[in-house]
Design a protein around this motif. Structure first.
Motif, PDB file in Angstrom:
ATOM      1  N   VAL A  23       0.848  -1.201   0.000  1.00  0.00           N
ATOM      2  CA  VAL A  23       0.000   0.000   0.000  1.00  0.00           C
ATOM      3  C   VAL A  23       0.874   1.238   0.000  1.00  0.00           C
ATOM      4  O   VAL A  23       0.639   2.199  -0.737  1.00  0.00           O
ATOM      5  CB  VAL A  23      -0.942  -0.005   1.231  1.00  0.00           C
ATOM      6  CG1 VAL A  23      -1.626   1.338   1.401  1.00  0.00           C
ATOM      7  CG2 VAL A  23      -1.983  -1.111   1.091  1.00  0.00           C
ATOM      8  N   ASP A  24       1.908   1.193   0.826  1.00  0.00           N
ATOM      9  CA  ASP A  24       2.815   2.338   0.918  1.00  0.00           C
ATOM     10  C   ASP A  24       3.421   2.661  -0.460  1.00  0.00           C
ATOM     11  O   ASP A  24       3.484   3.814  -0.880  1.00  0.00           O
ATOM     12  CB  ASP A  24       3.896   2.001   1.950  1.00  0.00           C
ATOM     13  CG  ASP A  24       4.996   3.027   1.991  1.00  0.00           C
ATOM     14  OD1 ASP A  24       4.742   4.119   2.513  1.00  0.00           O
ATOM     15  OD2 ASP A  24       6.098   2.748   1.466  1.00  0.00           O
ATOM     16  N   LEU A  25       3.812   1.612  -1.193  1.00  0.00           N
ATOM     17  CA  LEU A  25       4.395   1.824  -2.529  1.00  0.00           C
ATOM     18  C   LEU A  25       3.367   2.406  -3.496  1.00  0.00           C
ATOM     19  O   LEU A  25       3.668   3.312  -4.265  1.00  0.00           O
ATOM     20  CB  LEU A  25       4.866   0.485  -3.097  1.00  0.00           C
ATOM     21  CG  LEU A  25       6.314   0.088  -2.870  1.00  0.00           C
ATOM     22  CD1 LEU A  25       6.530  -1.330  -3.370  1.00  0.00           C
ATOM     23  CD2 LEU A  25       7.255   1.043  -3.586  1.00  0.00           C
ATOM     24  N   LEU A  26       2.148   1.864  -3.442  1.00  0.00           N
ATOM     25  CA  LEU A  26       1.098   2.301  -4.372  1.00  0.00           C
ATOM     26  C   LEU A  26       0.539   3.671  -4.015  1.00  0.00           C
ATOM     27  O   LEU A  26      -0.036   4.360  -4.862  1.00  0.00           O
ATOM     28  CB  LEU A  26      -0.048   1.289  -4.374  1.00  0.00           C
ATOM     29  CG  LEU A  26       0.268  -0.035  -5.063  1.00  0.00           C
ATOM     30  CD1 LEU A  26      -0.684  -1.120  -4.597  1.00  0.00           C
ATOM     31  CD2 LEU A  26       0.159   0.147  -6.579  1.00  0.00           C
ATOM     32  N   ALA A  27       0.706   4.055  -2.756  1.00  0.00           N
ATOM     33  CA  ALA A  27       0.136   5.328  -2.295  1.00  0.00           C
ATOM     34  C   ALA A  27       0.647   6.489  -3.146  1.00  0.00           C
ATOM     35  O   ALA A  27      -0.068   7.463  -3.390  1.00  0.00           O
ATOM     36  CB  ALA A  27       0.465   5.553  -0.825  1.00  0.00           C
ATOM     37  N   ALA A  28       1.882   6.344  -3.631  1.00  0.00           N
ATOM     38  CA  ALA A  28       2.481   7.418  -4.429  1.00  0.00           C
ATOM     39  C   ALA A  28       1.596   7.769  -5.632  1.00  0.00           C
ATOM     40  O   ALA A  28       1.544   8.928  -6.048  1.00  0.00           O
ATOM     41  CB  ALA A  28       3.859   6.980  -4.899  1.00  0.00           C
ATOM     42  N   GLU A  29       0.890   6.762  -6.177  1.00  0.00           N
ATOM     43  CA  GLU A  29       0.097   6.988  -7.409  1.00  0.00           C
ATOM     44  C   GLU A  29      -1.387   7.257  -7.113  1.00  0.00           C
ATOM     45  O   GLU A  29      -2.207   7.222  -8.020  1.00  0.00           O
ATOM     46  CB  GLU A  29       0.161   5.730  -8.291  1.00  0.00           C
ATOM     47  CG  GLU A  29       1.554   5.310  -8.669  1.00  0.00           C
ATOM     48  CD  GLU A  29       1.677   3.799  -8.841  1.00  0.00           C
ATOM     49  OE1 GLU A  29       0.650   3.117  -9.063  1.00  0.00           O
ATOM     50  OE2 GLU A  29       2.823   3.304  -8.735  1.00  0.00           O
ATOM     51  N   HIS A  30      -1.737   7.414  -5.834  1.00  0.00           N
ATOM     52  CA  HIS A  30      -3.138   7.637  -5.483  1.00  0.00           C
ATOM     53  C   HIS A  30      -3.264   8.884  -4.609  1.00  0.00           C
ATOM     54  O   HIS A  30      -2.273   9.367  -4.077  1.00  0.00           O
ATOM     55  CB  HIS A  30      -3.700   6.402  -4.760  1.00  0.00           C
ATOM     56  CG  HIS A  30      -3.780   5.190  -5.650  1.00  0.00           C
ATOM     57  ND1 HIS A  30      -2.688   4.413  -5.926  1.00  0.00           N
ATOM     58  CD2 HIS A  30      -4.813   4.662  -6.347  1.00  0.00           C
ATOM     59  CE1 HIS A  30      -3.040   3.438  -6.764  1.00  0.00           C
ATOM     60  NE2 HIS A  30      -4.327   3.561  -7.038  1.00  0.00           N
ATOM     61  N   ASP A  31      -4.508   9.369  -4.454  1.00  0.00           N
ATOM     62  CA  ASP A  31      -4.702  10.601  -3.682  1.00  0.00           C
ATOM     63  C   ASP A  31      -5.156  10.339  -2.259  1.00  0.00           C
ATOM     64  O   ASP A  31      -5.030  11.192  -1.396  1.00  0.00           O
ATOM     65  CB  ASP A  31      -5.736  11.472  -4.408  1.00  0.00           C
ATOM     66  CG  ASP A  31      -5.244  11.814  -5.806  1.00  0.00           C
ATOM     67  OD1 ASP A  31      -4.320  12.619  -5.907  1.00  0.00           O
ATOM     68  OD2 ASP A  31      -5.754  11.213  -6.785  1.00  0.00           O
ATOM     69  N   ALA A  32      -5.749   9.165  -2.036  1.00  0.00           N
ATOM     70  CA  ALA A  32      -6.180   8.828  -0.684  1.00  0.00           C
ATOM     71  C   ALA A  32      -6.062   7.324  -0.489  1.00  0.00           C
ATOM     72  O   ALA A  32      -6.251   6.556  -1.436  1.00  0.00           O
ATOM     73  CB  ALA A  32      -7.631   9.251  -0.456  1.00  0.00           C
ATOM     74  N   GLY A 226     -11.847  13.489 -10.184  1.00  0.00           N
ATOM     75  CA  GLY A 226     -10.790  12.749 -10.890  1.00  0.00           C
ATOM     76  C   GLY A 226      -9.699  12.186  -9.999  1.00  0.00           C
ATOM     77  O   GLY A 226      -8.642  11.783 -10.468  1.00  0.00           O
ATOM     78  N   LYS A 227      -9.941  12.161  -8.700  1.00  0.00           N
ATOM     79  CA  LYS A 227      -8.915  11.636  -7.795  1.00  0.00           C
ATOM     80  C   LYS A 227      -8.957  10.105  -7.757  1.00  0.00           C
ATOM     81  O   LYS A 227     -10.004   9.497  -7.970  1.00  0.00           O
ATOM     82  CB  LYS A 227      -9.139  12.174  -6.379  1.00  0.00           C
ATOM     83  CG  LYS A 227      -9.139  13.683  -6.284  1.00  0.00           C
ATOM     84  CD  LYS A 227      -7.711  14.177  -6.172  1.00  0.00           C
ATOM     85  CE  LYS A 227      -7.636  15.577  -5.632  1.00  0.00           C
ATOM     86  NZ  LYS A 227      -7.644  16.599  -6.686  1.00  0.00           N
ATOM     87  N   ARG A 228      -7.811   9.520  -7.466  1.00  0.00           N
ATOM     88  CA  ARG A 228      -7.723   8.054  -7.399  1.00  0.00           C
ATOM     89  C   ARG A 228      -7.662   7.600  -5.940  1.00  0.00           C
ATOM     90  O   ARG A 228      -6.902   8.142  -5.138  1.00  0.00           O
ATOM     91  CB  ARG A 228      -6.462   7.575  -8.116  1.00  0.00           C
ATOM     92  CG  ARG A 228      -6.475   7.872  -9.591  1.00  0.00           C
ATOM     93  CD  ARG A 228      -5.250   7.259 -10.243  1.00  0.00           C
ATOM     94  NE  ARG A 228      -5.372   5.801 -10.312  1.00  0.00           N
ATOM     95  CZ  ARG A 228      -4.347   4.983 -10.501  1.00  0.00           C
ATOM     96  NH1 ARG A 228      -3.125   5.459 -10.615  1.00  0.00           N
ATOM     97  NH2 ARG A 228      -4.530   3.677 -10.574  1.00  0.00           N
ATOM     98  N   LEU A 229      -8.431   6.571  -5.646  1.00  0.00           N
ATOM     99  CA  LEU A 229      -8.477   6.045  -4.282  1.00  0.00           C
ATOM    100  C   LEU A 229      -7.805   4.676  -4.237  1.00  0.00           C
ATOM    101  O   LEU A 229      -7.898   3.902  -5.186  1.00  0.00           O
ATOM    102  CB  LEU A 229      -9.933   5.889  -3.821  1.00  0.00           C
ATOM    103  CG  LEU A 229     -10.851   7.112  -3.983  1.00  0.00           C
ATOM    104  CD1 LEU A 229     -12.270   6.758  -3.545  1.00  0.00           C
ATOM    105  CD2 LEU A 229     -10.317   8.281  -3.153  1.00  0.00           C
ATOM    106  N   LEU A 230      -7.154   4.420  -3.124  1.00  0.00           N
ATOM    107  CA  LEU A 230      -6.523   3.116  -2.902  1.00  0.00           C
ATOM    108  C   LEU A 230      -7.193   2.495  -1.679  1.00  0.00           C
ATOM    109  O   LEU A 230      -7.105   3.038  -0.578  1.00  0.00           O
ATOM    110  CB  LEU A 230      -5.024   3.344  -2.658  1.00  0.00           C
ATOM    111  CG  LEU A 230      -4.175   2.147  -2.276  1.00  0.00           C
ATOM    112  CD1 LEU A 230      -4.264   1.070  -3.338  1.00  0.00           C
ATOM    113  CD2 LEU A 230      -2.715   2.584  -2.109  1.00  0.00           C
ATOM    114  N   PHE A 231      -7.896   1.411  -1.882  1.00  0.00           N
ATOM    115  CA  PHE A 231      -8.600   0.750  -0.776  1.00  0.00           C
ATOM    116  C   PHE A 231      -7.673  -0.286  -0.145  1.00  0.00           C
ATOM    117  O   PHE A 231      -7.137  -1.153  -0.851  1.00  0.00           O
ATOM    118  CB  PHE A 231      -9.888   0.087  -1.274  1.00  0.00           C
ATOM    119  CG  PHE A 231     -10.866   1.074  -1.811  1.00  0.00           C
ATOM    120  CD1 PHE A 231     -11.657   1.819  -0.951  1.00  0.00           C
ATOM    121  CD2 PHE A 231     -10.973   1.302  -3.179  1.00  0.00           C
ATOM    122  CE1 PHE A 231     -12.552   2.766  -1.439  1.00  0.00           C
ATOM    123  CE2 PHE A 231     -11.859   2.244  -3.683  1.00  0.00           C
ATOM    124  CZ  PHE A 231     -12.647   2.969  -2.814  1.00  0.00           C
TER     125      PHE A 231
END
Ligand code: IMP
Length: 435
Positions: A23-32, A226-231
């Motif tokens: 998640v930490d790695l992917l967080a860079a490409e998401h807004d929340a 247009g924001k990207r969410l990471l669940f």
């Protein structure tokens, strides 16, 4: 926003797969980063710049400055633990201003933790030995979700902000809990008192007030712009209350299926689902684990993989990778790619095994058995691979791994039917092979 640009990350085993790092790695490409289930039973550890952070309730994305970290309505919140965790992160220089809490998330009260402990004790007594219990984290998770379903004795985060409502609800809570638990609590334990609870829980409310929001609208406003969410799924698919090894599961919907009810955001917004699994298997607490090992290999993996609970410190049970279980989880959670973690832990073993099927009552099946008792009867069908030797922690390309490690990965990928997107070769953020 066009549908399907959000991502979900979920564990494919019994937890502790290393979702925090993914998640930490992917967080860079998401807004929340958005949590949708579980509570302080979860434990994610993330290593950034050589520092290890243990997170329980706060979404792992918080370690990226400027990201929102949303605790959705499907989470049960122990405010004491959350406030402690926020203070600990702040004292280490982490900016926690982006942590937002749903007003509809349910609150874990002190009486839930008491009940969790008492129920485990009664189960132990009834069995006449330790081992009769579920083996919970004793964080009050089950009793808090049970009260959510009961409704009359449930407290939500929003209630903590309204003194009058809270007083009325706590009077009811005390009425029920004092009667229900009277026979189980030690005689010297004082009864629960509404005014004492009001002071404690109202105090939590005041401290959390600036973070409390209607997170459903917040998330939909983000999607609309247009924001990207990471669940971020807490616990894991095999601990899902409906789809896991019931009753040896947690009390929430851990699979990606839980995103909708736990956040108010439809799954149609999710385009990518990453399933996280270790290169071997671990489990804490009770319940079946067909590939469990009890030998020196298990001890070696436990030590090298630091397989001791982030939340409870308990040594984790260790075994070979169970592909029957992982494939089932990937199916239930709709996984589009796999994150394989801790490959480096297997380095130096002469043989590495995976379970490709179960032998049950004389016949072989490649189907999982999502039942905590029936799964006990499954014996693994193994496939064996030569081990690999030499430090791989500096490798950043799959093609540069030793041949035997590559064969192991190729087999896993073929069996899962979806690509391996990340392969962990060490605890650090950068110690990852990405494709
Ligand atoms: P509870 O969630 O505390 O009720 O515990 C129920 C079961 O889920 C126990 O076996 C716990 O050890 C397990 N469990 C809950 N959360 C996690 C987790 O995040 N990682 C691993 N096991 C967990």
């Amino acid at each position: 926003m066009p549908a399907g640009t959000c991502t979900a990350v979920v564990g494919l085993q019994w937890g502790d797969e290393g979702k925090g790092k993914a998640v930490d790695l992917l967080a860079a490409e998401h807004d929340a980063v958005v949590r949708y289930n579980g509570g302080a039973n979860a434990g994610h550890s993330v290593v950034v710049g050589g520092t290890r952070y243990a997170l329980h309730l706060v979404p792992s994305g918080i370690l990226y400055p400027g990201k929102l970290a949303v605790i959705g309505n499907g989470v049960v919140i122990d405010p004491e633990k959350l406030l402690e965790e926020l203070a600990a992160l702040e004292s280490r220089g982490v900016d926690v201003s982006g942590v937002v809490v749903s007003d509809r998330a349910h609150v874990v009260g002190p009486y839930h933790k008491d009940e969790d402990e008492l129920r485990e004790g009664v189960l132990r007594e009834a069995a006449g030995h330790s081992g009769g219990e579920i083996g919970t984290t004793k964080r009050g998770i089950g009793p808090a979700y049970a009260d959510k379903a009961q409704r009359s004795t449930a407290i939500r985060v929003g209630d903590l902000l309204h003194g009058g409502d809270l007083r009325r609800k706590l009077a009811l809570v005390c009425e029920f809990k004092n009667r229900q638990l009277a026979g189980f609590r030690p005689v010297e334990a004082p009864p629960y008192h509404p005014e004492t609870l009001l002071a404690l829980m109202g105090g939590w409310g005041e401290r959390l007030r600036p973070r409390v929001r209607d997170t459903t609208y917040l998330l939909h406003d983000m999607l609309a712009s247009g924001k990207r969410l990471l669940f971020e799924g807490a616990n894991a698919t095999l601990l899902d209350v409906d789809h896991g090894t019931y009753p040896f599961v947690t009390a929430s919907s851990c699979a990606v299926l839980g995103v909708g009810p736990g956040t108010g955001v439809s799954e149609r917004h999710i385009g990518q689902v990453l399933g996280v699994m270790k290169a071997y298997t671990t489990r804490v607490g009770r319940g079946p684990m067909p590939t469990e090992l009890h030998d020196a290999t298990a001890e070696r993996i436990r030590q090298r993989g630091r397989e001791f609970g982030t939340t409870t410190g308990r040594p984790r049970r260790v075994g070979w990778l169970d592909l029957v279980a992982a494939r089932y989880s990937a199916m239930v959670s709709g996984v589009t790619g796999v994150v394989l973690t801790l490959l480096d832990v297997l380095e130096g073993l002469d043989e590495v095994r995976v379970c490709t099927g179960y032998r049950v009552d004389g016949s072989v099946t490649d189907r999982f058995i999502p039942d905590g008792y029936r799964l006990e009867r499954a014996e693994p069908v193994w496939r064996s691979f030569p081990g690999f030797h030499g430090d791989i922690s500096g490798v950043r390309r799959r093609s540069e791994l030793p041949g035997s490690a590559r064969s192991y990965l190729d087999f896993i990928e073929g069996s899962m039917g979806v690509p391996l997107r990340q392969i962990g070769v060490g605890p650090g953020r950068e110690q990852t092979i990405r494709s």
